[in-house]
Design a protein around this motif. Structure first.
Motif, short mmCIF file in Angstrom:
data_model
loop_
_atom_site.label_atom_id
_atom_site.label_comp_id
_atom_site.label_asym_id
_atom_site.label_seq_id
_atom_site.Cartn_x
_atom_site.Cartn_y
_atom_site.Cartn_z
N UNK A 142 0.83 -1.20 0.00
CA UNK A 142 0.00 0.00 0.00
C UNK A 142 0.87 1.25 0.00
N UNK A 143 0.45 2.25 -0.77
CA UNK A 143 1.19 3.53 -0.77
C UNK A 143 1.10 4.16 0.62
N UNK A 144 2.24 4.70 1.10
CA UNK A 144 2.24 5.22 2.48
C UNK A 144 1.15 6.26 2.72
N UNK A 145 0.85 7.08 1.74
CA UNK A 145 -0.17 8.13 1.97
C UNK A 145 -1.59 7.60 1.91
N UNK A 146 -1.78 6.32 1.62
CA UNK A 146 -3.13 5.75 1.57
C UNK A 146 -3.44 4.84 2.76
N UNK A 147 -2.41 4.56 3.56
CA UNK A 147 -2.61 3.58 4.63
C UNK A 147 -3.72 4.01 5.59
N UNK A 148 -3.89 5.34 5.77
CA UNK A 148 -4.93 5.81 6.70
C UNK A 148 -6.34 5.41 6.24
N UNK A 149 -6.49 5.13 4.95
CA UNK A 149 -7.79 4.70 4.42
C UNK A 149 -8.27 3.43 5.12
N UNK B 4 -13.09 0.01 4.73
CA UNK B 4 -13.93 -0.17 3.55
C UNK B 4 -13.39 -1.36 2.75
N UNK B 5 -14.26 -2.27 2.30
CA UNK B 5 -13.76 -3.51 1.70
C UNK B 5 -13.21 -3.39 0.27
N UNK B 6 -13.22 -2.19 -0.32
CA UNK B 6 -12.72 -2.06 -1.68
C UNK B 6 -11.37 -1.35 -1.69
N UNK B 7 -10.38 -1.96 -2.35
CA UNK B 7 -9.07 -1.32 -2.52
C UNK B 7 -8.87 -1.05 -4.02
N UNK B 8 -8.81 0.23 -4.37
CA UNK B 8 -8.63 0.60 -5.79
C UNK B 8 -7.15 0.59 -6.17
N UNK B 9 -6.90 0.49 -7.46
CA UNK B 9 -5.52 0.34 -7.92
C UNK B 9 -4.63 1.49 -7.45
N UNK C 230 -6.84 -8.11 -11.35
CA UNK C 230 -6.16 -7.05 -12.09
C UNK C 230 -7.11 -6.38 -13.08
N UNK C 231 -8.15 -7.09 -13.52
CA UNK C 231 -9.05 -6.56 -14.55
C UNK C 231 -10.14 -5.66 -14.00
N UNK C 232 -10.28 -5.64 -12.68
CA UNK C 232 -11.33 -4.83 -12.07
C UNK C 232 -10.74 -3.53 -11.54
N UNK C 233 -11.56 -2.46 -11.54
CA UNK C 233 -11.10 -1.21 -10.92
C UNK C 233 -10.86 -1.41 -9.44
N UNK C 234 -11.63 -2.33 -8.85
CA UNK C 234 -11.40 -2.69 -7.44
C UNK C 234 -10.38 -3.82 -7.47
N UNK C 235 -9.11 -3.44 -7.25
CA UNK C 235 -8.02 -4.41 -7.44
C UNK C 235 -8.07 -5.51 -6.38
N UNK C 236 -8.40 -5.11 -5.14
CA UNK C 236 -8.52 -6.12 -4.09
C UNK C 236 -9.85 -5.90 -3.36
#
Ligand code: SAH
Length: 407
Positions: A12-19, A24-29, A62-68
């Protein structure tokens, strides 16, 4: 658990970890800096930061906007025990549904993200379960999930798949329909809802076959016919599908019920459903047509009703469609307000998640003003408890309705 060295990870990008505090169950690329290992679509990945801090675990695409799609925030393996545990919890949460007394019962058993299982919908129709796999991660595990469900609910005879929803395309999945486990369901499954019987076409009907999310609202309509002294009155059920609100109106004591839908097949089943419950069936009460036009015709003819139901399909599937959807909602509500006798009721719904409850109320208000009528809200309606909304997943809230008395 110590993650195995071979388990791929999304870093995870350091500036996104607070998310992740919001869970929320969706992780975007955009939240992912890079991958360790090379996960394949559907595979379980760990979510970590570059320093090794663990956040969660979910399935990758990988094919979804919601990567995880996140399955757990605990450092636990996603194995059979995990799936069984979550399915058991969803079943336990619905003990009241199992004991409601309707036989055969019909209710939603698994409500995707809101039951901790993103991408998985399971509805129960008597002795059959109907499953929708909306993501690659669930699609790959559907046979295992179906087998677990059959083991957990002893009187289930089969699990049928209805993965033909549009959202599958966003995941790069074709539609998939057919038996997954056990016996083939009959062509029509008869279910009971508060004593009324309905035939459900689980193979070709809308969604998984029936609009289970309106169950309590149909019961409220039935009670309202009595409560507001509309026995013997005329009811117009717009967007009737297989007639369920119409049956509720008859059961409450309505004197006549007209059902309008654009689908001729739905109306054939609506006629059968009225007969099944011993309600009058006259051909002229089943109108195959466009509600927008039918309401205009009624207005031109000066026809009036004591109760009107507006339960349209989702008008907005993306933000860009909200304005057009708002115009659509306003139009049908404006027409309906003009057709209701003083003291009569309007049951008006929106199942577009993107049109929130505030906006919907404003649209209905605008329609009222333009119709030069007066009305007050008697009740606010939503989906029943077998369609829960996880607090971490506000997107799960989509169905809202208003019961208005019109003067
Ligand atoms: N009230 C129903 C569910 C309604 S779903 C129930 O309780 O079971 C929405 C229905 O609207 C679908 O059956 C669909 O065929 C119908 N529909 C969609 N657009 C329509 C239109 N413009 N005019 C009439 N019916 C329409």
């Amino acid at each position: 658990m110590t993650p195995s060295r071979s388990e791929p990870a999304a870093i995870i990008r350091p500036d996104r970890a607070n998310l992740f505090q919001k869970r929320h169950p969706w992780v975007f690329s955009g939240a992912i800096q890079y991958f360790e290992g090379s996960p394949t679509d559907g595979q379980i990945v760990a979510l970590r930061d570059a320093a090794g801090q663990f956040y969660g675990r979910g399935y990758y695409n990988q094919r979804s906007q919601i990567t995880v799609h996140v399955l757990t925030w605990e450092d636990q393996p996603i194995d059979q025990d995990f799936w069984r545990g979550y399915l058991q919890r969803a079943i336990q949460a619905r003990r009241g549904e199992f004991e409601r007394g309707d036989s055969p019962p019909a209710f939603r058993l698994i409500n995707a993200e809101s039951n901790g299982l993103p991408g998985l919908i399971v509805d129960r129709y008597g002795e059959w379960l109907v499953l929708q796999a909306l993501t690659v991660g669930i699609d790959q595990r559907k046979a295992e999930i179906a087998a677990l469900l059959m083991a957990l609910i002893p009187d289930v005879r089969g699990v049928y798949e209805r993965s033909d929803a549009d959202v599958r395309a966003k995941e790069g999945l074709p539609s998939s329909v057919g038996l997954i486990q056990g016996e083939e369901p009959p062509t029509l499954i008869t279910i009971e809802e508060y004593g009324l019987r309905f035939q459900v076409d689980v193979r070709a009907g809308h969604k998984t076959g029936f609009y289970l999310d309106q169950r309590e609202n149909r019961r409220i309509l039935r009670e309202s016919v009595r409560e507001f002294r509309l026995e013997g009155g005329s009811v117009l059920n717009c967007f009737s599908y297989t007639g369920a609100f119409g049956a509720a109106a008859w059961a409450g004591g309505a004197g006549s019920v007209m059902q309008v839908d654009s689908s001729a097949e739905a109306l054939v089943l609506a006629q059968q459903n009225m007969s099944l419950n011993g309600f009058a069936v006259r051909d002229q009460d089943f109108i195959t047509g466009d509600v927008f036009r039918v309401l205009r015709n009624f207005r031109e003819q000066g026809q009036q009703f004591d109760l009107i139901v507006l339960d349209p399909p989702k008008f907005a599937s993306s933000k860009g469609q909200v304005e057009r959807a708002a115009r659509g909602y306003k139009d049908i509500n404006w027409l309906a307000f003009q057709l209701i006798r003083p003291g009569g009721l309007l049951f008006t719904f929106s199942c577009s998640g993107l049109v929130d409850a505030d906006l919907f109320q404003k649209i209905v208000f605008g329609a009222l003003v333009d119709a030069h009528r007066e009305a007050s809200i008697l009740r606010r309606l939503t989906a029943p408890p077998d369609h829960p909304v996880a607090l971490t997943f506000p997107e799960g809230f989509y169905l809202k309705g208003l019961v208005c008395q019109v003067w």
